[in-house]
Motif scaffolding. Structure first.
Motif, PDB file in Angstrom:
ATOM      1  N   ILE A 125      21.342 -86.272 -47.477  1.00 40.81           N
ATOM      2  CA  ILE A 125      22.068 -85.109 -46.542  1.00 40.81           C
ATOM      3  C   ILE A 125      23.313 -84.877 -47.128  1.00 40.81           C
ATOM      4  O   ILE A 125      24.419 -85.604 -46.855  1.00 40.81           O
ATOM      5  N   ARG A 126      23.761 -83.984 -47.801  1.00 37.03           N
ATOM      6  CA  ARG A 126      25.155 -83.692 -48.289  1.00 37.03           C
ATOM      7  C   ARG A 126      25.786 -82.458 -47.806  1.00 37.03           C
ATOM      8  O   ARG A 126      27.199 -82.442 -47.801  1.00 37.03           O
ATOM      9  N   CYS A 127      25.362 -81.631 -47.011  1.00 42.21           N
ATOM     10  CA  CYS A 127      25.893 -80.365 -46.452  1.00 42.21           C
ATOM     11  C   CYS A 127      25.352 -80.139 -45.198  1.00 42.21           C
ATOM     12  O   CYS A 127      23.858 -80.373 -45.031  1.00 42.21           O
ATOM     13  N   GLU A 128      25.629 -79.070 -44.285  1.00 40.50           N
ATOM     14  CA  GLU A 128      25.201 -78.462 -43.412  1.00 40.50           C
ATOM     15  C   GLU A 128      23.587 -77.739 -43.605  1.00 40.50           C
ATOM     16  O   GLU A 128      22.951 -77.818 -42.853  1.00 40.50           O
ATOM     17  N   GLY A 129      23.827 -77.172 -44.909  1.00 39.15           N
ATOM     18  CA  GLY A 129      22.410 -76.373 -45.179  1.00 39.15           C
ATOM     19  C   GLY A 129      21.363 -77.365 -45.212  1.00 39.15           C
ATOM     20  O   GLY A 129      20.279 -77.083 -44.994  1.00 39.15           O
ATOM     21  N   CYS A 130      21.652 -78.730 -45.757  1.00 36.26           N
ATOM     22  CA  CYS A 130      20.816 -79.663 -45.932  1.00 36.26           C
ATOM     23  C   CYS A 130      20.014 -80.235 -44.499  1.00 36.26           C
ATOM     24  O   CYS A 130      19.180 -80.738 -44.295  1.00 36.26           O
ATOM     25  N   LEU A 131      20.663 -79.845 -43.406  1.00 35.09           N
ATOM     26  CA  LEU A 131      20.212 -80.070 -42.088  1.00 35.09           C
ATOM     27  C   LEU A 131      19.180 -79.196 -41.514  1.00 35.09           C
ATOM     28  O   LEU A 131      18.500 -79.439 -40.391  1.00 35.09           O
ATOM     29  N   ARG A 132      19.103 -77.973 -42.152  1.00 34.88           N
ATOM     30  CA  ARG A 132      18.330 -76.899 -41.508  1.00 34.88           C
ATOM     31  C   ARG A 132      16.652 -77.060 -41.794  1.00 34.88           C
ATOM     32  O   ARG A 132      15.996 -76.674 -40.908  1.00 34.88           O
ATOM     33  N   PRO A 133      16.365 -77.724 -42.690  1.00 33.46           N
ATOM     34  CA  PRO A 133      14.721 -77.709 -42.977  1.00 33.46           C
ATOM     35  C   PRO A 133      14.152 -78.418 -41.918  1.00 33.46           C
ATOM     36  O   PRO A 133      14.793 -79.356 -41.318  1.00 33.46           O
ATOM     37  N   ALA A 134      12.899 -77.966 -41.527  1.00 34.77           N
ATOM     38  CA  ALA A 134      12.352 -78.495 -40.171  1.00 34.77           C
ATOM     39  C   ALA A 134      11.826 -80.023 -40.435  1.00 34.77           C
ATOM     40  O   ALA A 134      11.506 -80.631 -39.291  1.00 34.77           O
ATOM     41  N   ASN A 135      11.830 -80.679 -41.624  1.00 33.87           N
ATOM     42  CA  ASN A 135      11.482 -81.881 -41.706  1.00 33.87           C
ATOM     43  C   ASN A 135      12.479 -83.040 -41.655  1.00 33.87           C
ATOM     44  O   ASN A 135      12.123 -84.081 -42.122  1.00 33.87           O
ATOM     45  N   GLU A 136      13.766 -82.415 -41.479  1.00 32.44           N
ATOM     46  CA  GLU A 136      14.989 -83.387 -41.451  1.00 32.44           C
ATOM     47  C   GLU A 136      15.141 -83.755 -39.929  1.00 32.44           C
ATOM     48  O   GLU A 136      15.615 -82.907 -39.152  1.00 32.44           O
ATOM     49  N   ASN A 137      15.012 -84.670 -39.647  1.00 26.85           N
ATOM     50  CA  ASN A 137      15.141 -85.475 -38.077  1.00 26.85           C
ATOM     51  C   ASN A 137      16.441 -85.850 -38.005  1.00 26.85           C
ATOM     52  O   ASN A 137      17.201 -86.558 -38.835  1.00 26.85           O
ATOM     53  N   ILE A 138      17.106 -85.346 -36.810  1.00 27.09           N
ATOM     54  CA  ILE A 138      18.373 -85.665 -36.383  1.00 27.09           C
ATOM     55  C   ILE A 138      18.687 -86.338 -35.250  1.00 27.09           C
ATOM     56  O   ILE A 138      18.158 -85.582 -34.123  1.00 27.09           O
ATOM     57  N   ALA A 139      19.242 -87.608 -35.277  1.00 26.95           N
ATOM     58  CA  ALA A 139      19.210 -88.101 -34.171  1.00 26.95           C
ATOM     59  C   ALA A 139      20.693 -87.655 -33.443  1.00 26.95           C
ATOM     60  O   ALA A 139      21.691 -87.248 -33.680  1.00 26.95           O
ATOM     61  N   VAL A 140      20.598 -87.318 -31.772  1.00 22.36           N
ATOM     62  CA  VAL A 140      21.226 -86.629 -31.024  1.00 22.36           C
ATOM     63  C   VAL A 140      21.376 -87.501 -29.853  1.00 22.36           C
ATOM     64  O   VAL A 140      20.573 -88.178 -29.189  1.00 22.36           O
ATOM     65  N   PRO A 141      22.610 -87.156 -29.131  1.00 21.87           N
ATOM     66  CA  PRO A 141      22.967 -88.099 -27.834  1.00 21.87           C
ATOM     67  C   PRO A 141      22.567 -87.430 -26.607  1.00 21.87           C
ATOM     68  O   PRO A 141      23.053 -87.882 -25.638  1.00 21.87           O
ATOM     69  N   GLY A 142      21.901 -86.222 -26.715  1.00 24.96           N
ATOM     70  CA  GLY A 142      21.081 -85.619 -25.804  1.00 24.96           C
ATOM     71  C   GLY A 142      21.245 -84.079 -25.815  1.00 24.96           C
ATOM     72  O   GLY A 142      22.166 -83.723 -26.333  1.00 24.96           O
ATOM     73  N   LYS A 143      20.255 -83.429 -25.508  1.00 25.87           N
ATOM     74  CA  LYS A 143      20.232 -81.832 -25.589  1.00 25.87           C
ATOM     75  C   LYS A 143      21.130 -81.144 -24.523  1.00 25.87           C
ATOM     76  O   LYS A 143      21.118 -79.934 -24.762  1.00 25.87           O
ATOM     77  N   ARG A 144      21.532 -81.940 -23.812  1.00 26.12           N
ATOM     78  CA  ARG A 144      22.451 -81.241 -22.821  1.00 26.12           C
ATOM     79  C   ARG A 144      24.035 -81.475 -22.877  1.00 26.12           C
ATOM     80  O   ARG A 144      24.755 -81.090 -22.258  1.00 26.12           O
ATOM     81  N   THR A 145      24.277 -82.142 -24.033  1.00 29.57           N
ATOM     82  CA  THR A 145      25.555 -82.316 -24.493  1.00 29.57           C
ATOM     83  C   THR A 145      26.188 -81.242 -25.111  1.00 29.57           C
ATOM     84  O   THR A 145      25.553 -80.302 -25.751  1.00 29.57           O
ATOM     85  N   THR A 146      27.467 -81.171 -25.228  1.00 33.99           N
ATOM     86  CA  THR A 146      28.443 -80.276 -25.872  1.00 33.99           C
ATOM     87  C   THR A 146      27.916 -80.359 -27.283  1.00 33.99           C
ATOM     88  O   THR A 146      27.977 -79.205 -28.233  1.00 33.99           O
ATOM     89  N   ALA A 147      27.904 -81.669 -27.753  1.00 36.83           N
ATOM     90  CA  ALA A 147      28.063 -81.906 -29.217  1.00 36.83           C
ATOM     91  C   ALA A 147      26.679 -81.169 -29.685  1.00 36.83           C
ATOM     92  O   ALA A 147      26.624 -80.663 -30.686  1.00 36.83           O
ATOM     93  N   PHE A 148      25.385 -81.366 -28.913  1.00 35.82           N
ATOM     94  CA  PHE A 148      24.383 -80.488 -29.447  1.00 35.82           C
ATOM     95  C   PHE A 148      24.422 -79.374 -29.291  1.00 35.82           C
ATOM     96  O   PHE A 148      23.906 -78.428 -30.282  1.00 35.82           O
ATOM     97  N   MET A 149      25.003 -78.685 -28.431  1.00 37.68           N
ATOM     98  CA  MET A 149      25.193 -76.992 -28.488  1.00 37.68           C
ATOM     99  C   MET A 149      25.759 -76.589 -29.636  1.00 37.68           C
ATOM    100  O   MET A 149      25.526 -75.797 -30.275  1.00 37.68           O
ATOM    101  N   MET A 150      26.984 -77.401 -29.933  1.00 39.76           N
ATOM    102  CA  MET A 150      27.761 -77.110 -31.205  1.00 39.76           C
ATOM    103  C   MET A 150      26.850 -77.136 -32.454  1.00 39.76           C
ATOM    104  O   MET A 150      26.788 -76.230 -33.175  1.00 39.76           O
ATOM    105  N   LEU A 151      26.121 -78.345 -32.545  1.00 33.60           N
ATOM    106  CA  LEU A 151      25.129 -78.247 -33.641  1.00 33.60           C
ATOM    107  C   LEU A 151      24.351 -77.188 -33.857  1.00 33.60           C
ATOM    108  O   LEU A 151      24.037 -76.579 -34.810  1.00 33.60           O
TER     109      LEU A 151
END
Length: 336
Positions: A125-151
């Motif tokens: 994963i080299r850039c934000e574009g690499c994060l968009r494909p549906a098969n790239e799993n991303i660990a997050v600290p919760g979907k109610r967090t501000t961090a996830f909203m920003m992502l």
């Protein structure tokens, strides 16, 4: 006979910057919430008719509790992600003190370096574009967090809705380890959204920065990034008499000011909290230098009193979040 003090619950995340702020009114606590023995376990300032009981808990646990009043008792005072406050604003008011702002920095998306874990699944994963494909799993600290909203705002609503299950929720202190291993509970993990001290320590695990959401927000708006806030229940006056909310908020402000005026003592007090986070999630023990740097990042003058600059940043963030479909529309943000 003297009247017994009124006990209020004060819930905060177990990361150092939250612990930093509240010991003057709760007394110093161990990371599990039990009081420190001896005089340090008593409040450092006079709390009048109130007694504050500290409850350290993961921020997403606090978010979920605040959002579930029918299922769980509600804390009197609680840390909340700014994103979550939008859901509970009818019951909780943001205090002018106790908030965490990033100024050109914030939560970070990190991934393995090309040679960090030979044979790990998934591409580099080299850039934000690499994060968009549906098969790239991303660990997050919760979907109610501000961090996830920003992502979500960075990736775009369509990308998030296309495969919502690829955002794997887990405790914040497990994310760095999951990304370094490339898996969590049998699921492949390709990148992670780190908050709290992980913003400084991810490199120790051989991970590299993909995008800093606070830097992205600063470039987009020129504003501070409000991440977490302190909030009080709006029914304090109804429960304890007229003026109760103001009394409590005055004590909260006094606590933050007292702790900030004693920065060295406050930072040293947070060391066991940082050590406990490391023990749960792995990694290197924090140094006092790194801990001081982290507390300086998120216990700022806006933490003491956010003022109009902080209020406008919250309003703008939630307004942009609503436009992106990542949170409800809140309108003007009031503070107490």
């Amino acid at each position: 006979m003297p009247t017994a003090p009124i006990e209020l619950t004060l819930a905060h995340s177990p990361d150092p910057d939250d612990a930093f702020m509240w010991w003057p009114i709760t007394g110093k606590m161990n990371p599990d919430g039990t009081p420190v023995t001896g005089p340090d376990g008593r409040p450092a300032i006079d709390t009048g008719r109130w007694r504050f009981r500290a409850i350290p808990a993961d921020i997403e646990v606090l978010n979920r509790r605040a959002a579930s009043p029918a299922e769980m008792p509600q804390y009197d005072i609680t840390a909340l992600s700014v994103r979550c406050w939008a859901d509970v604003r009818d019951r909780y008011a943001i205090t002018t003190c106790g908030a965490s702002f990033g100024d050109g920095f914030g939560p970070k998306v990190v991934a393995r370096a090309p040679t960090a874990t030979p044979g790990a699944s998934g591409p580099v994963i080299r850039c934000e574009g690499c994060l968009r494909p549906a098969n790239e799993n991303i660990a997050v600290p919760g979907k109610r967090t501000t961090a996830f909203m920003m992502l979500s705002m960075i990736l775009g609503r369509e990308s998030v809705l296309a495969a919502p299950d690829r955002f794997v929720e887990m405790p914040f202190d497990q994310i760095i380890g999951a990304v370094a291993r490339g898996e969590y509970q049998g699921r492949p993990i390709h990148a992670g959204l780190v908050i709290h001290e992980g913003q400084l320590t991810f490199g120790d695990a051989g991970l590299r920065l993909v995008i800093d959401v606070g830097e992205w927000w600063k470039e987009e708006t020129g504003l501070l990034l409000p991440l977490g806030v302190n909030a009080v229940r709006r029914d304090l006056d109804a429960r304890f008499g007229a003026g109760a909310m103001r009394e409590v908020c005055d004590l909260l402000r006094a606590s933050v000011a007292y702790s900030m005026d004693r920065r060295e003592e406050s930072t040293r007090y947070t060391l066991p909290f940082a050590m406990a986070n490391v023990a749960r999630g792995g990694g290197q023990a924090p140094t006092m230098e790194r801990l001081d740097r982290y507390c300086s990042m998120y216990v700022s003058e806006e933490t003491r009193e956010m003022g109009e600059r902080g209020r406008q940043a919250i309003e703008r963030l939630l307004g942009e979040g609503a436009k992106a479909g990542a949170c409800p529309e809140v309108g003007r943000v009031g503070l107490v």
